[in-house]
Design a protein around this motif. Structure first.
Motif, short mmCIF file in Angstrom:
data_model
loop_
_atom_site.label_atom_id
_atom_site.label_comp_id
_atom_site.label_asym_id
_atom_site.label_seq_id
_atom_site.Cartn_x
_atom_site.Cartn_y
_atom_site.Cartn_z
N GLY A 67 0.81 -1.21 0.00
CA GLY A 67 0.00 0.00 0.00
C GLY A 67 0.85 1.26 0.00
N LEU A 68 1.95 1.20 0.75
CA LEU A 68 2.86 2.35 0.77
C LEU A 68 3.46 2.59 -0.61
N LEU A 69 3.89 1.49 -1.26
CA LEU A 69 4.45 1.60 -2.61
C LEU A 69 3.43 2.20 -3.58
N LEU A 70 2.20 1.69 -3.50
CA LEU A 70 1.15 2.16 -4.41
C LEU A 70 0.87 3.65 -4.18
N LEU B 24 -6.45 -7.52 -15.75
CA LEU B 24 -5.20 -7.51 -16.51
C LEU B 24 -5.47 -7.40 -18.00
N VAL B 25 -6.53 -8.09 -18.46
CA VAL B 25 -6.80 -8.09 -19.90
C VAL B 25 -7.46 -6.78 -20.32
N LEU B 26 -8.37 -6.25 -19.49
CA LEU B 26 -9.22 -5.16 -19.93
C LEU B 26 -8.73 -3.77 -19.53
N ALA B 27 -7.78 -3.69 -18.59
CA ALA B 27 -7.41 -2.37 -18.08
C ALA B 27 -6.70 -1.56 -19.16
N ARG B 28 -6.97 -0.25 -19.20
CA ARG B 28 -6.31 0.62 -20.16
C ARG B 28 -5.31 1.54 -19.48
N ASN B 29 -5.27 1.50 -18.16
CA ASN B 29 -4.38 2.37 -17.41
C ASN B 29 -3.27 1.52 -16.81
N LEU B 30 -2.04 1.99 -16.91
CA LEU B 30 -0.91 1.19 -16.43
C LEU B 30 -1.00 0.97 -14.92
N PHE B 31 -1.46 1.99 -14.18
CA PHE B 31 -1.55 1.86 -12.73
C PHE B 31 -2.57 0.80 -12.35
N ARG B 32 -3.70 0.78 -13.07
CA ARG B 32 -4.72 -0.21 -12.77
C ARG B 32 -4.26 -1.61 -13.14
N VAL B 92 7.83 -7.62 -7.48
CA VAL B 92 7.35 -7.45 -8.87
C VAL B 92 6.52 -6.18 -8.98
N GLN B 93 5.71 -5.93 -7.95
CA GLN B 93 4.87 -4.74 -7.97
C GLN B 93 5.72 -3.46 -7.97
N ALA B 94 6.79 -3.45 -7.16
CA ALA B 94 7.66 -2.28 -7.12
C ALA B 94 8.32 -2.07 -8.48
N LEU B 95 8.76 -3.15 -9.13
CA LEU B 95 9.38 -3.01 -10.45
C LEU B 95 8.38 -2.47 -11.47
N ALA B 96 7.13 -3.00 -11.43
CA ALA B 96 6.11 -2.54 -12.38
C ALA B 96 5.79 -1.08 -12.16
N LEU B 97 5.72 -0.66 -10.89
CA LEU B 97 5.41 0.75 -10.62
C LEU B 97 6.56 1.66 -11.08
N ALA B 98 7.81 1.18 -10.90
CA ALA B 98 8.94 1.99 -11.36
C ALA B 98 8.91 2.13 -12.88
#
Lengths: 93, 161
Positions: A67-70, B24-32, B92-98
């Motif tokens: 959550g912090l990362l997000l 994952l299939v339908l999202a158009r926003n990278l954050f989502r 993985v989430q941190a890498l994707a957000l970066a």
């Protein structure tokens, strides 16, 4: 149907609602909060399923750190706003 | 916990996975997209721990330092794997957000269609040539293969014995 079954049913409803909110909310900050909520609900399920160590990790890492990362990423991406602003730039879903 | 509770848990885990994959299939926003990945991952972890559950068993912790008294325990192997998967998932989430942050810095958008259009324009500008394929004409203009010889010509060209 025992009391534990009722708790499980309520939590499953909460989880599905949270996941749908994470996918459908226009406000991306609210969607990130919904994702952390799903993580917290899953950690309660881990306690019910006799996995207390996994529940600890899920609550601390899955809900807290994630959550912090997000939230930090949302701030850097310019998504940090409380009210919904509709613009052509950000079509969602 | 009765059978009903276990079925409800199974439905919840499968529902989380289904919602995450649909996102994952339908999202158009990278954050989502990152959020959908997190939701699907939570569902998969729940399904794995549920697979190791036994009715009426205790947590896999040996009490009193003795293994002599036999107590039914839930399977600890899926729990250990899920413990690892949670931490890897956050990595993985941190890498994707970066990557999302860098993509927005470079192209000024998080929308998948706009990102694709700007990246293609960038690649074309760097290459200096027009692309041979596009969304409208996916395979480009290819020459047709030569026509197959008709059976009559084959029969005429074969040496008749």
């Amino acid at each position: 149907m025992t009391a534990l079954d009722l708790v499980i049913l309520a939590l499953v409803a909460l989880l599905i609602t949270g996941a749908l909110a994470a996918m459908l909310l226009r406000n991306l900050l609210g969607a990130a909060v919904a994702t952390a909520l799903v993580s917290l609900g899953v950690s309660v399920f881990f306690v019910i399923l006799r996995a207390p160590d996994v529940a600890l990790t899920e609550a601390a890492v899955g809900a807290g750190l994630s959550g912090l990362l997000l939230a930090l990423a949302a701030r850097r991406l310019g998504l940090w706003r409380i009210e919904v602003q509709q613009s052509e730039e950000e079509r969602q879903c | 916990m009765s059978e009903f509770g276990l079925v409800a848990l199974l439905v919840g885990a499968l529902g989380l996975i289904a919602i995450g994959i649909a996102g994952l299939v339908l999202a158009r926003n990278l954050f989502r997209l990152v959020l959908a990945l997190a939701v699907a991952e939570a569902g998969a972890n729940l399904l794995l721990v549920l697979a190791g559950f036994r009715q009426g068993a205790s947590a896999p912790i040996i009490e009193g330092g003795s293994t002599l008294h036999q107590v039914a325990m839930v399977d600890p192997i899926p729990q250990a794997m899920v413990l690892t998967a949670i931490v890897i998932g956050v990595g993985v989430q941190a890498l994707a957000l970066a990557l999302a942050v860098r993509a927005r810095e470079a192209y000024g958008s998080l929308d998948m269609d706009q990102l694709r259009a700007r990246m293609e324009a960038d690649i074309i500008a760097a290459a200096g040539t027009a692309p041979t394929t596009s969304q409208e004409a996916p395979s480009g203009a290819r020459p047709l293969p030569p026509p197959l010889p008709s059976p009559a010509r084959i029969a005429a060209e074969e040496p008749s014995s």
